[in-house]
Design a protein around this motif. Structure first.
Motif, PDB file in Angstrom:
ATOM      1  N   GLY A  10       1.007  -0.901  -0.156  1.00 19.12           N
ATOM      2  CA  GLY A  10       0.061   0.419   0.371  1.00 19.12           C
ATOM      3  C   GLY A  10       0.503   1.184  -0.279  1.00 19.12           C
ATOM      4  O   GLY A  10       1.370   1.292  -0.362  1.00 19.12           O
ATOM      5  N   ARG A  11       0.323   2.491   1.011  1.00 15.32           N
ATOM      6  CA  ARG A  11       0.890   3.222   0.644  1.00 15.32           C
ATOM      7  C   ARG A  11       1.664   3.569   2.124  1.00 15.32           C
ATOM      8  O   ARG A  11       1.076   3.724   2.447  1.00 15.32           O
ATOM      9  CB  ARG A  11       0.359   4.610   0.182  1.00 15.32           C
ATOM     10  N   VAL A  12       3.143   2.831   1.791  1.00 14.48           N
ATOM     11  CA  VAL A  12       4.157   2.268   3.536  1.00 14.48           C
ATOM     12  C   VAL A  12       5.508   2.920   3.631  1.00 14.48           C
ATOM     13  O   VAL A  12       6.188   2.530   3.762  1.00 14.48           O
ATOM     14  CB  VAL A  12       3.837   1.077   3.333  1.00 14.48           C
ATOM     15  N   GLN A  13       5.198   3.226   2.271  1.00 13.39           N
ATOM     16  CA  GLN A  13       7.214   3.739   2.386  1.00 13.39           C
ATOM     17  C   GLN A  13       7.186   5.115   2.394  1.00 13.39           C
ATOM     18  O   GLN A  13       6.091   6.178   1.945  1.00 13.39           O
ATOM     19  CB  GLN A  13       7.786   3.699   1.092  1.00 13.39           C
ATOM     20  N   GLU A  31      11.264  -8.453  18.925  1.00 12.81           N
ATOM     21  CA  GLU A  31      12.283  -8.196  18.040  1.00 12.81           C
ATOM     22  C   GLU A  31      12.326  -8.663  16.499  1.00 12.81           C
ATOM     23  O   GLU A  31      11.947  -8.538  16.719  1.00 12.81           O
ATOM     24  CB  GLU A  31      13.325  -8.621  18.939  1.00 12.81           C
ATOM     25  N   GLY A  32      13.030  -7.576  15.773  1.00  7.48           N
ATOM     26  CA  GLY A  32      13.173  -8.824  14.440  1.00  7.48           C
ATOM     27  C   GLY A  32      13.584  -7.033  13.952  1.00  7.48           C
ATOM     28  O   GLY A  32      14.669  -5.864  14.277  1.00  7.48           O
ATOM     29  N   HIS A  33      12.698  -6.427  12.546  1.00  5.11           N
ATOM     30  CA  HIS A  33      13.203  -5.620  11.891  1.00  5.11           C
ATOM     31  C   HIS A  33      12.282  -4.703  10.695  1.00  5.11           C
ATOM     32  O   HIS A  33      12.098  -5.413  10.849  1.00  5.11           O
ATOM     33  CB  HIS A  33      14.837  -5.677  10.704  1.00  5.11           C
ATOM     34  N   ALA A  34      12.209  -3.630  10.094  1.00  2.00           N
ATOM     35  CA  ALA A  34      11.627  -3.358   9.034  1.00  2.00           C
ATOM     36  C   ALA A  34      11.979  -2.278   7.916  1.00  2.00           C
ATOM     37  O   ALA A  34      12.831  -1.439   8.606  1.00  2.00           O
ATOM     38  CB  ALA A  34       9.803  -2.334   9.959  1.00  2.00           C
ATOM     39  N   ILE A  35      11.972  -3.236   7.089  1.00  4.26           N
ATOM     40  CA  ILE A  35      12.639  -2.496   6.081  1.00  4.26           C
ATOM     41  C   ILE A  35      11.624  -1.913   5.386  1.00  4.26           C
ATOM     42  O   ILE A  35      11.090  -2.938   4.484  1.00  4.26           O
ATOM     43  CB  ILE A  35      13.940  -2.974   5.809  1.00  4.26           C
ATOM     44  N   GLY A  40       8.312  -1.621  -3.163  1.00 10.32           N
ATOM     45  CA  GLY A  40       7.238  -0.462  -1.889  1.00 10.32           C
ATOM     46  C   GLY A  40       6.347  -1.176  -1.265  1.00 10.32           C
ATOM     47  O   GLY A  40       5.912  -0.148  -0.700  1.00 10.32           O
ATOM     48  N   ARG A  41       7.155  -2.027  -0.911  1.00 14.28           N
ATOM     49  CA  ARG A  41       6.123  -2.748   0.380  1.00 14.28           C
ATOM     50  C   ARG A  41       6.969  -3.005   1.604  1.00 14.28           C
ATOM     51  O   ARG A  41       8.794  -2.472   0.945  1.00 14.28           O
ATOM     52  CB  ARG A  41       6.174  -4.460   0.148  1.00 14.28           C
ATOM     53  N   VAL A  69      -2.460   0.508   4.069  1.00 17.25           N
ATOM     54  CA  VAL A  69      -2.947  -0.501   3.736  1.00 17.25           C
ATOM     55  C   VAL A  69      -3.549  -1.536   2.344  1.00 17.25           C
ATOM     56  O   VAL A  69      -4.331  -1.204   3.587  1.00 17.25           O
ATOM     57  CB  VAL A  69      -2.255  -0.999   5.114  1.00 17.25           C
ATOM     58  N   ASP A  70      -3.192  -2.015   2.151  1.00 15.61           N
ATOM     59  CA  ASP A  70      -4.236  -2.278   1.044  1.00 15.61           C
ATOM     60  C   ASP A  70      -3.849  -3.877   1.545  1.00 15.61           C
ATOM     61  O   ASP A  70      -4.971  -4.714   0.797  1.00 15.61           O
ATOM     62  CB  ASP A  70      -3.687  -2.645   0.029  1.00 15.61           C
ATOM     63  N   ALA A  71      -2.537  -4.824   1.828  1.00 15.53           N
ATOM     64  CA  ALA A  71      -2.531  -5.527   2.561  1.00 15.53           C
ATOM     65  C   ALA A  71      -1.760  -6.070   2.825  1.00 15.53           C
ATOM     66  O   ALA A  71      -0.785  -5.597   2.975  1.00 15.53           O
ATOM     67  CB  ALA A  71      -2.654  -7.010   0.864  1.00 15.53           C
TER      68      ALA A  71
END
Length: 88
Positions: A10-13, A31-35, A40-41, A69-71
């Motif tokens: 979706g529009r997430v960046q 814990e972990g990451h978001a990249i 575009g996801r 968020v689309d999916a």
């Protein structure tokens, strides 16, 4: 600990999605990451107890106010040991 990989589209960046995800994850003890991904996801790799992973998934389906968020695709991962939560 249980682990999951989430792919959020979706529009997430460019809308504070990763930083907001980090805040939610830390609050949930994940814990972990978001990249950002080139397509575009946003990829979120999360390690924590199942209830926390489920709560994070619910939040990811909404995201921060500026996001759309689309999916959300959830993929199971083998149990992992990760320290901290980073964005990239």
């Amino acid at each position: 600990m249980p682990a999951a990989r989430f792919l959020v589209s979706g529009r997430v960046q460019g809308v504070f999605f990763r930083a907001s995800t980090r805040e939610q994850a830390v609050a949930l003890g994940i814990e972990g990451h978001a990249i950002n991904l080139p397509d575009g996801r946003v990829e979120v790799m999360a390690v924590g107890d199942e209830a926390a992973l489920d709560a994070l998934e619910r939040w990811l389906r909404k995201g921060p106010p500026a996001a759309r968020v689309d999916a959300v695709e959830r993929l199971g991962l083998p149990e992992q040991a990760v320290r901290g939560f980073r964005t990239g």
